[in-house]
Design an enzyme around this catalytic site. Structure first.
Site, PDB file in Angstrom:
ATOM      1  N   THR A 103       3.608   5.838 -14.773  1.00 27.60           N
ATOM      2  CA  THR A 103       3.538   5.089 -13.516  1.00 27.60           C
ATOM      3  C   THR A 103       4.327   5.784 -12.412  1.00 27.60           C
ATOM      4  N   CYS A 104       5.554   6.176 -12.704  1.00 28.53           N
ATOM      5  CA  CYS A 104       6.416   6.750 -11.676  1.00 28.53           C
ATOM      6  C   CYS A 104       5.754   7.944 -10.997  1.00 28.53           C
ATOM      7  N   CYS A 109       6.718   5.579  -8.001  1.00 23.76           N
ATOM      8  CA  CYS A 109       7.765   6.163  -7.152  1.00 23.76           C
ATOM      9  C   CYS A 109       7.306   7.367  -6.321  1.00 23.76           C
ATOM     10  N   LYS A 112       4.298   6.834  -3.838  1.00 26.07           N
ATOM     11  CA  LYS A 112       4.825   5.870  -2.854  1.00 26.07           C
ATOM     12  C   LYS A 112       5.761   6.582  -1.869  1.00 26.07           C
ATOM     13  N   GLY A 236       2.586 -10.878  -1.593  1.00 31.71           N
ATOM     14  CA  GLY A 236       3.751 -10.730  -2.477  1.00 31.71           C
ATOM     15  C   GLY A 236       4.979 -10.448  -1.628  1.00 31.71           C
ATOM     16  N   GLY A 237       6.155 -10.766  -2.177  1.00 31.88           N
ATOM     17  CA  GLY A 237       7.382 -10.566  -1.403  1.00 31.88           C
ATOM     18  C   GLY A 237       8.396  -9.726  -2.131  1.00 31.88           C
ATOM     19  N   GLY A 238       7.932  -8.943  -3.139  1.00 31.09           N
ATOM     20  CA  GLY A 238       8.851  -8.130  -3.943  1.00 31.09           C
ATOM     21  C   GLY A 238       8.904  -6.692  -3.454  1.00 31.09           C
ATOM     22  N   TYR A 239       9.400  -5.826  -4.340  1.00 28.26           N
ATOM     23  CA  TYR A 239       9.550  -4.404  -4.012  1.00 28.26           C
ATOM     24  C   TYR A 239       8.233  -3.809  -3.486  1.00 28.26           C
ATOM     25  N   ALA A 241       5.334  -5.066  -2.472  1.00 25.23           N
ATOM     26  CA  ALA A 241       4.751  -5.626  -1.243  1.00 25.23           C
ATOM     27  C   ALA A 241       5.528  -5.141  -0.021  1.00 25.23           C
ATOM     28  N   GLU A 243       7.422  -2.491   0.355  1.00 21.43           N
ATOM     29  CA  GLU A 243       7.241  -1.052   0.591  1.00 21.43           C
ATOM     30  C   GLU A 243       5.857  -0.761   1.158  1.00 21.43           C
ATOM     31  N   ASP A 369       9.689  -0.091 -19.238  1.00 23.97           N
ATOM     32  CA  ASP A 369       9.197  -1.351 -18.668  1.00 23.97           C
ATOM     33  C   ASP A 369       8.628  -2.312 -19.714  1.00 23.97           C
ATOM     34  N   HIS A 505      32.085  11.774  10.378  1.00 21.72           N
ATOM     35  CA  HIS A 505      31.757  11.234  11.687  1.00 21.72           C
ATOM     36  C   HIS A 505      30.857  12.190  12.457  1.00 21.72           C
ATOM     37  N   GLU A 510      29.957   6.174   7.380  1.00 21.29           N
ATOM     38  CA  GLU A 510      31.404   6.021   7.590  1.00 21.29           C
ATOM     39  C   GLU A 510      31.795   4.552   7.765  1.00 21.29           C
TER      40      GLU A 510
HETATM   41  C1  LIG Z   1       4.084   1.082  -6.925  1.00 25.39           C
HETATM   42  C2  LIG Z   1       5.336   1.316  -7.732  1.00 25.39           C
HETATM   43  C3  LIG Z   1       6.422   1.924  -7.145  1.00 25.39           C
HETATM   44  C4  LIG Z   1       7.583   2.135  -7.873  1.00 25.39           C
HETATM   45  N1  LIG Z   1       8.637   2.724  -7.259  1.00 25.39           N
HETATM   46  C5  LIG Z   1       9.774   2.936  -7.939  1.00 25.39           C
HETATM   47  C6  LIG Z   1      10.875   3.590  -7.333  1.00 25.39           C
HETATM   48  O1  LIG Z   1      10.826   3.966  -6.163  1.00 25.39           O
HETATM   49  N2  LIG Z   1      11.983   3.796  -8.075  1.00 25.39           N
HETATM   50  C7  LIG Z   1      12.073   3.384  -9.371  1.00 25.39           C
HETATM   51  O2  LIG Z   1      13.106   3.614 -10.012  1.00 25.39           O
HETATM   52  N3  LIG Z   1      11.046   2.753  -9.980  1.00 25.39           N
HETATM   53  C8  LIG Z   1       9.901   2.527  -9.298  1.00 25.39           C
HETATM   54  N4  LIG Z   1       8.843   1.929  -9.918  1.00 25.39           N
HETATM   55  C9  LIG Z   1       8.982   1.505 -11.318  1.00 25.39           C
HETATM   56  C10 LIG Z   1       8.762   2.710 -12.276  1.00 25.39           C
HETATM   57  O3  LIG Z   1       7.561   3.360 -11.957  1.00 25.39           O
HETATM   58  C11 LIG Z   1       8.756   2.238 -13.709  1.00 25.39           C
HETATM   59  O4  LIG Z   1       9.930   1.498 -13.967  1.00 25.39           O
HETATM   60  C12 LIG Z   1       8.686   3.404 -14.695  1.00 25.39           C
HETATM   61  O5  LIG Z   1       7.558   4.207 -14.460  1.00 25.39           O
HETATM   62  C13 LIG Z   1       8.644   2.876 -16.129  1.00 25.39           C
HETATM   63  O6  LIG Z   1       8.492   3.931 -17.036  1.00 25.39           O
HETATM   64  P1  LIG Z   1       7.933   3.633 -18.509  1.00 25.39           P
HETATM   65  O7  LIG Z   1       8.059   4.909 -19.257  1.00 25.39           O
HETATM   66  O8  LIG Z   1       8.549   2.431 -19.066  1.00 25.39           O
HETATM   67  O9  LIG Z   1       6.408   3.264 -18.315  1.00 25.39           O
HETATM   68  P2  LIG Z   1       5.220   4.032 -17.600  1.00 25.39           P
HETATM   69  O10 LIG Z   1       5.700   5.034 -16.628  1.00 25.39           O
HETATM   70  O11 LIG Z   1       4.313   2.969 -17.103  1.00 25.39           O
HETATM   71  O12 LIG Z   1       4.530   4.857 -18.775  1.00 25.39           O
HETATM   72  C14 LIG Z   1       3.812   4.255 -19.789  1.00 25.39           C
HETATM   73  C15 LIG Z   1       2.716   5.218 -20.211  1.00 25.39           C
HETATM   74  O13 LIG Z   1       2.133   4.753 -21.412  1.00 25.39           O
HETATM   75  C16 LIG Z   1       0.756   5.072 -21.397  1.00 25.39           C
HETATM   76  N5  LIG Z   1       0.100   4.214 -22.389  1.00 25.39           N
HETATM   77  C17 LIG Z   1      -0.028   2.866 -22.365  1.00 25.39           C
HETATM   78  N6  LIG Z   1      -0.632   2.442 -23.492  1.00 25.39           N
HETATM   79  C18 LIG Z   1      -0.869   3.556 -24.244  1.00 25.39           C
HETATM   80  C19 LIG Z   1      -1.451   3.769 -25.519  1.00 25.39           C
HETATM   81  N7  LIG Z   1      -1.883   2.749 -26.289  1.00 25.39           N
HETATM   82  N8  LIG Z   1      -1.536   5.046 -25.980  1.00 25.39           N
HETATM   83  C20 LIG Z   1      -1.090   6.097 -25.244  1.00 25.39           C
HETATM   84  N9  LIG Z   1      -0.513   5.940 -24.037  1.00 25.39           N
HETATM   85  C21 LIG Z   1      -0.413   4.684 -23.548  1.00 25.39           C
HETATM   86  C22 LIG Z   1       0.352   4.809 -19.964  1.00 25.39           C
HETATM   87  O14 LIG Z   1      -0.836   5.501 -19.623  1.00 25.39           O
HETATM   88  C23 LIG Z   1       1.583   5.323 -19.205  1.00 25.39           C
HETATM   89  O15 LIG Z   1       1.408   6.653 -18.815  1.00 25.39           O
HETATM   90  C24 LIG Z   1       7.649   1.715  -9.226  1.00 25.39           C
HETATM   91  C25 LIG Z   1       6.551   1.101  -9.826  1.00 25.39           C
HETATM   92  C26 LIG Z   1       5.405   0.910  -9.097  1.00 25.39           C
HETATM   93  C27 LIG Z   1       4.210   0.263  -9.750  1.00 25.39           C
HETATM   94  N1  LIG Z   2      11.852   1.009  -5.082  1.00 31.53           N
HETATM   95  C1  LIG Z   2      11.788   0.649  -6.348  1.00 31.53           C
HETATM   96  O1  LIG Z   2      12.680   0.893  -7.134  1.00 31.53           O
HETATM   97  C2  LIG Z   2      10.569  -0.062  -6.845  1.00 31.53           C
HETATM   98  C3  LIG Z   2       9.405  -0.082  -6.089  1.00 31.53           C
HETATM   99  C4  LIG Z   2       8.311  -0.757  -6.584  1.00 31.53           C
HETATM  100  C5  LIG Z   2       8.372  -1.385  -7.811  1.00 31.53           C
HETATM  101  N2  LIG Z   2       9.511  -1.339  -8.525  1.00 31.53           N
HETATM  102  C6  LIG Z   2       9.632  -2.035  -9.823  1.00 31.53           C
HETATM  103  O2  LIG Z   2       8.392  -2.596 -10.182  1.00 31.53           O
HETATM  104  C7  LIG Z   2       8.557  -3.988 -10.454  1.00 31.53           C
HETATM  105  C8  LIG Z   2       7.322  -4.724 -10.024  1.00 31.53           C
HETATM  106  O3  LIG Z   2       7.249  -4.780  -8.592  1.00 31.53           O
HETATM  107  P1  LIG Z   2       6.487  -5.979  -7.865  1.00 31.53           P
HETATM  108  O4  LIG Z   2       6.737  -5.874  -6.428  1.00 31.53           O
HETATM  109  O5  LIG Z   2       5.082  -6.039  -8.359  1.00 31.53           O
HETATM  110  O6  LIG Z   2       7.161  -7.229  -8.512  1.00 31.53           O
HETATM  111  P2  LIG Z   2       8.336  -8.185  -8.005  1.00 31.53           P
HETATM  112  O7  LIG Z   2       8.651  -9.028  -9.161  1.00 31.53           O
HETATM  113  O8  LIG Z   2       9.408  -7.404  -7.329  1.00 31.53           O
HETATM  114  O9  LIG Z   2       7.633  -9.066  -6.883  1.00 31.53           O
HETATM  115  C9  LIG Z   2       6.539  -9.896  -7.132  1.00 31.53           C
HETATM  116  C10 LIG Z   2       6.333 -10.773  -5.907  1.00 31.53           C
HETATM  117  O10 LIG Z   2       5.099 -11.454  -6.027  1.00 31.53           O
HETATM  118  C11 LIG Z   2       5.293 -12.808  -5.681  1.00 31.53           C
HETATM  119  N3  LIG Z   2       4.285 -13.602  -6.392  1.00 31.53           N
HETATM  120  C12 LIG Z   2       4.181 -13.775  -7.717  1.00 31.53           C
HETATM  121  N4  LIG Z   2       3.135 -14.564  -7.986  1.00 31.53           N
HETATM  122  C13 LIG Z   2       2.566 -14.888  -6.813  1.00 31.53           C
HETATM  123  C14 LIG Z   2       1.465 -15.696  -6.429  1.00 31.53           C
HETATM  124  N5  LIG Z   2       0.754 -16.346  -7.330  1.00 31.53           N
HETATM  125  N6  LIG Z   2       1.174 -15.813  -5.122  1.00 31.53           N
HETATM  126  C15 LIG Z   2       1.919 -15.188  -4.188  1.00 31.53           C
HETATM  127  N7  LIG Z   2       2.979 -14.415  -4.488  1.00 31.53           N
HETATM  128  C16 LIG Z   2       3.297 -14.271  -5.785  1.00 31.53           C
HETATM  129  C17 LIG Z   2       6.722 -13.115  -6.088  1.00 31.53           C
HETATM  130  O11 LIG Z   2       7.217 -14.221  -5.378  1.00 31.53           O
HETATM  131  C18 LIG Z   2       7.430 -11.820  -5.721  1.00 31.53           C
HETATM  132  O12 LIG Z   2       7.816 -11.836  -4.389  1.00 31.53           O
HETATM  133  C19 LIG Z   2       9.804  -4.396  -9.715  1.00 31.53           C
HETATM  134  O13 LIG Z   2      10.483  -5.439 -10.379  1.00 31.53           O
HETATM  135  C20 LIG Z   2      10.639  -3.143  -9.646  1.00 31.53           C
HETATM  136  O14 LIG Z   2      11.583  -3.128 -10.671  1.00 31.53           O
HETATM  137  C21 LIG Z   2      10.627  -0.702  -8.059  1.00 31.53           C
END
Ligand SMILES: Cc1cc2nc3c(=O)[nH]c(=O)nc-3n(C[C@H](O)[C@H](O)[C@H](O)COP(=O)(O)OP(=O)(O)OC[C@H]3O[C@@H](n4cnc5c(N)ncnc54)[C@H](O)[C@@H]3O)c2cc1C
Ligand SMILES: NC(=O)c1ccc[n+]([C@@H]2O[C@H](COP(=O)([O-])OP(=O)(O)OC[C@H]3O[C@@H](n4cnc5c(N)ncnc54)[C@H](O)[C@@H]3O)[C@@H](O)[C@H]2O)c1
Length: 530
Positions: A103-104, A109, A112, A236-239, A241, A243, A369, A505, A510
Site C-alpha cells: 500500500t505505502c 504514502c 500521495k 470522510g474526516g480522517g487522514y 479524506a 489529505e 495493518d 532563526h 524556533e
Molecule cells: C492513501 C493512503 C495514504 C497513506 N499515507 C501514509 C503516510 O503518509 N504515512 C504512513 O506512515 N502511512 C500511510 N499510510 C498507511 C500505510 O500505507 C500502511 O500503514 C502500510 O502500507 C501498511 O503496511 P503493511 O505491510 O501492513 O500492509 P500493505 O502495505 O497493505 O501490504 C500488504 C500486502 O499484502 C499483499 N497481499 C494481501 N493478501 C495477499 C495474499 N493472500 N497473498 C499474497 N499477497 C497478499 C497485498 O497485495 C499487499 O501488497 C497510507 C495509507 C493509505 C491507504
Molecule cells: N499521513 C498518514 O500517515 C496517513 C495517511 C493516510 C492514511 N493513513 C493511515 O490509514 C488509515 C486509514 O485512513 P482513513 O482516512 O481511511 O481512515 P480514518 O479512520 O482516519 O478515517 C475514516 C473517516 O471516515 C469517517 N467515516 C466512517 N464511516 C463513515 C460513514 N458511514 N459516513 C461518513 N463518514 C464515515 C470517520 O468518521 C473518519 O473521519 C489511518 O488510520 C492512518 O493510520 C495514514
C-alpha cells in the site's frame, strides 16, 4: 493524537555487528539499496544452515508490503531461509492484484506525497505574487505527464523492493498465499512446508452502506486517475479524506469535502483540529461538516449526490465527476485460511497478536495493518524488524518487541498537522496536572503574501516532572519539524531543556524553544484559573 507513553527500543553492539552486512540504519528504517548479504538466493532449503530439514523454508511471509518485506529481508540477512509471496503488480488492490512494496509504495504514502508536491506548486505561486513575481498566464498542470511519471517511478520502486529482498537471500513468489495448516503454505497450487508463517496482508478501503456506493471510488483509484476530475466529492474526516481534499483542491478541482462530525480528524488535539479546519477554509476549501451522503446516482453522464445533514433538509450536488469514499480501511483476513488454522481475529477482523507479534497459533505470526495496531508504514516496518530479530536475531537482541508508545503521526494536508504524545484532552484524562504552551503566528514567508495563513505550535508539559509529553504543530513543514521533537520526547526531554536550547532563526521551528509562559494550566484534570 494520543499514542501512549514512553519506552525505548535499543540496539545492542551484537545486533549492530549482526546487521553489518546491511547497515543498521537501513535495517531499521530505510528502503534504499541493501548491501549484499553473505547468503545468496538459493534454490534448495538444504543450503541454509538454519533450516530444519523437514521444512522448505524457515520463514514464509504472505504479503510484500512495508511490514512483510521488512520482516523477510531482516530474517534473510540473519541467515534464515526465507520466502515471500505477493500478488501481481497493479495500482488497484484486489484479490488477485497488489505488488511488491504494498500500500505505502503503490497506493498510499508515496503516490500521495507525489500528489501533495504537485499541488504545493500552486501554493508557491500564490506566495510568489506577494514577492512581486508576475505570472502572466495561468500555469497549467499536464496531468497525463504527472501521472505517467508517477506510474514509472512506482514501478521502479516496486522492483527495488523485490531486488533488495532477493539480494538479502530471500525468494519472491508472485502469487496468492494461502495457509493450509500451521506449517503449510500454498502458492500457485504448490504446497511448501514452513517453520514460521508471517501474515502481512495489510488492509483495504471500506465503503459505508450508501445507496449507489458502487459509483464511488476509493483511495486506490484517486491516486491513479487517467484524467483529473473537474468536480469532486470527498467523504470522510480522517487522514485520507483531509489529505485528498487538500490535494485535489490545490490542483484546481472543485472539491466538496463532506464529513460527519463538526471537526475533522477525531482523536487529535481539539485545538489543532479546529485550527487546521479553519486553515483549510483560509485556503479556500469548500467544506460540508455534519453531512453524510445518502445516495449516489448517475445523472446526465455525471454523478448526482444526495446528502443527509445532521440538521436541516436533504440536499443534492450534481455534475460531479468523482466521489471518493475515504471512510476507513479493514484488515485483509478473509479467504487465506486463518480461521481454519485456528488464528484468532478481533471484532474488526484484525489478527490478534501478542507483544512479539505471535498469533494464537504458535508457528503463525503477523505484522502491519492486518493486526489493527497503528496503521502506519514505519510502525509496520518496526513490527517486521522486531519479529525477524525475535525469531532469527542474536539471543540478547533488545529489538524483539515493537514499541507502540509515543509514535508520531502527520496528516499531509495543507497545512500539515503533525503530533506526537498526548493531546490536551488525553493529558487531562491521564496526567491531570500539566501546562499547555501554544503559539499562533504568521510564518515569515507568508508575511509578504498571505497574512491569513497561520501556524500553530503547541507543547503539553507534565507539571510534576516538567517532561514534555505532547508536541503538536499545524503549519508548513510540520512533519519535518515534529520528527526531531519525537526523538526528544523519546529521550525524555524537559521543558527546561527546550528553554535553554538556542533557536534557529528565522524559522517556524524556533517557536518550540521560545514559548515561555503557559497558556493554560490544568490541576486534577481541570483547567485552573491562574
Ligand atoms: C492513501 C493512503 C495514504 C497513506 N499515507 C501514509 C503516510 O503518509 N504515512 C504512513 O506512515 N502511512 C500511510 N499510510 C498507511 C500505510 O500505507 C500502511 O500503514 C502500510 O502500507 C501498511 O503496511 P503493511 O505491510 O501492513 O500492509 P500493505 O502495505 O497493505 O501490504 C500488504 C500486502 O499484502 C499483499 N497481499 C494481501 N493478501 C495477499 C495474499 N493472500 N497473498 C499474497 N499477497 C497478499 C497485498 O497485495 C499487499 O501488497 C497510507 C495509507 C493509505 C491507504
Ligand atoms: N499521513 C498518514 O500517515 C496517513 C495517511 C493516510 C492514511 N493513513 C493511515 O490509514 C488509515 C486509514 O485512513 P482513513 O482516512 O481511511 O481512515 P480514518 O479512520 O482516519 O478515517 C475514516 C473517516 O471516515 C469517517 N467515516 C466512517 N464511516 C463513515 C460513514 N458511514 N459516513 C461518513 N463518514 C464515515 C470517520 O468518521 C473518519 O473521519 C489511518 O488510520 C492512518 O493510520 C495514514
Amino acid at each position: 493524537m494520543q499514542r501512549g507513553k514512553q519506552d525505548n527500543v535499543q540496539i545492542t553492539p551484537q545486533e549492530r555487528s549482526s546487521c553489518q552486512a546491511l547497515s543498521i540504519s537501513r535495517c531499521l528504517f530505510g528502503l534504499r539499496t541493501t548491501g549484499r548479504s553473505s547468503r545468496q538466493p538459493t534454490g534448495t532449503p538444504a543450503d541454509s544452515a538454519m533450516t530444519d530439514q523437514k521444512y522448505d523454508y524457515d520463514f514464509f511471509v504472505i504479503g510484500g508490503g512495508s511490514g512483510g518485506v521488512r520482516a523477510a529481508r531482516v530474517a534473510a540477512q540473519f541467515g534464515a531461509k526465507v520466502a515471500l509471496c505477493e500478488l501481481k503488480l497493479d495500482a488497484i488492490s484486489t484479490d488477485t492484484t497488489g505488488g511488491m512494496g504494498g500500500t505505502c509504495v503503490l497506493r498510499g504514502c508515496i503516490p500521495k506525497k507525489f500528489m501533495v508536491y504537485a499541488g504545493d506548486f500552486e501554493d508557491e505561486m500564490k506566495d510568489a505574487k506577494g514577492y512581486g513575481w508576475s505570472i502572466p498566464q495561468k500555469p497549467t498542470l499536464n496531468w497525463k505527464t504527472f501521472i505517467g511519471k508517477k506510474r514509472q517511478e512506482l514501478e521502479r520502486l516496486s522492483g527495488l523492493y523485490k531486488k533488495n529482498l532477493e539480494s538479502a537471500g530471500g525468494h519472491c513468489f508472485e502469487g496468492r498465499g494461502q495457509i493450509i495448516d500451521k506449517h503449510t503454505i500454498r502458492v500457485n497450487e504448490k504446497d511448501y512446508k514452513v517453520k514460521h508463517i508471517c501474515v502481512a496482508t495489510g488492509g483495504r478501503p471500506s465503503k459505508p452502506p450508501v445507496e449507489g456506493k458502487e459509483l464511488a471510488v476509493v483511495s486506490d483509484h484517486v491516486l491513479d486517475l487517467d484524467d483529473l476530475p473537474k468536480k469532486m466529492v470527498i467523504v470522510g474526516g480522517g487522514y485520507i479524506a483531509c489529505e485528498q481534499a487538500c490535494i485535489f483542491h490545490s490542483l484546481g478541482v472543485e472539491t466538496h469535502f463532506v464529513f460527519r462530525q463538526d471537526y475533522v480528524l477525531r482523536g487529535f488535539d481539539q485545538e489543532c483540529r479546529e485550527f487546521v479546519q479553519q486553515q483549510y477554509g483560509v485556503h479556500g476549501m469548500i467544506m460540508h461538516p455534519e453531512n453524510s451522503p445518502a445516495k449516489i446516482e448517475k445523472a446526465d453522464g455525471k454523478l448526482k449526490v444526495t446528502f443527509d445533514p445532521k440538521k436541516g433538509d436533504k440536499w443534492t450536488l450534481d455534475g460531479v465527476d468523482t466521489v471518493l469514499m475515504a471512510t476507513g480501511r479493514h484488515p485483509l483476513t478473509s479467504n487465506i485460511g486463518l480461521e481454519e488454522a485456528g488464528v484468532k481475529l478481533d471484532e474488526k477482523g484484525g489478527i490478534v497478536v501478542d507483544k512479539h507479534s505471535k498469533t494464537s497459533v504458535d508457528s503463525i505470526w503477523s505484522v502491519g495493518d492486518v493486526t489493527n495496531r497503528i496503521p502506519l508504514t514505519p510502525v509496520a516496518r518496526m513490527e517486521g524488524m522486531c519479529l525477524a530479530h525475535h525469531l532469527f536475531g542474536p539471543k540478547d537482541s533488545k529489538t524483539t518487541t515493537p514499541d507502540h508508545d509515543v509514535v508520531a503521526s502527520v496528516v499531509f494536508s495543507t497545512p500539515n498537522m503533525a503530533s506526537v504524545g498526548l493531546s490536551e484532552e488525553a493529558a487531562a484524562q491521564e496526567i491531570k496536572d500539566f501546562e499547555v504552551f501554544s503559539s499562533t503566528f504568521t510564518p515569515l514567508k507568508q508575511s509578504l503574501s498571505r497574512k491569513d495563513v497561520k501556524c500553530l505550535t503547541k507543547l503539553i508539559v507534565d507539571s510534576k516532572s516538567q517532561k514534555v509529553v505532547g508536541v503538536h504543530m499545524v503549519g508548513a513543514e510540520a512533519a519535518e519539524i515534529v520528527q526531531g521533537l519525537a526523538a526528544a520526547i523519546k529521550a525524555g526531554i524537559t521543558k527546561h531543556m527546550l528553554d535553554i536550547t538556542v533557536g534557529l532563526h528565522p524559522t517556524s521551528a524556533e517557536e518550540f524553544v521560545t514559548m515561555w509562559a503557559p497558556k493554560r494550566v490544568y490541576k486534577n484534570g481541570k483547567e485552573s484559573k491562574q
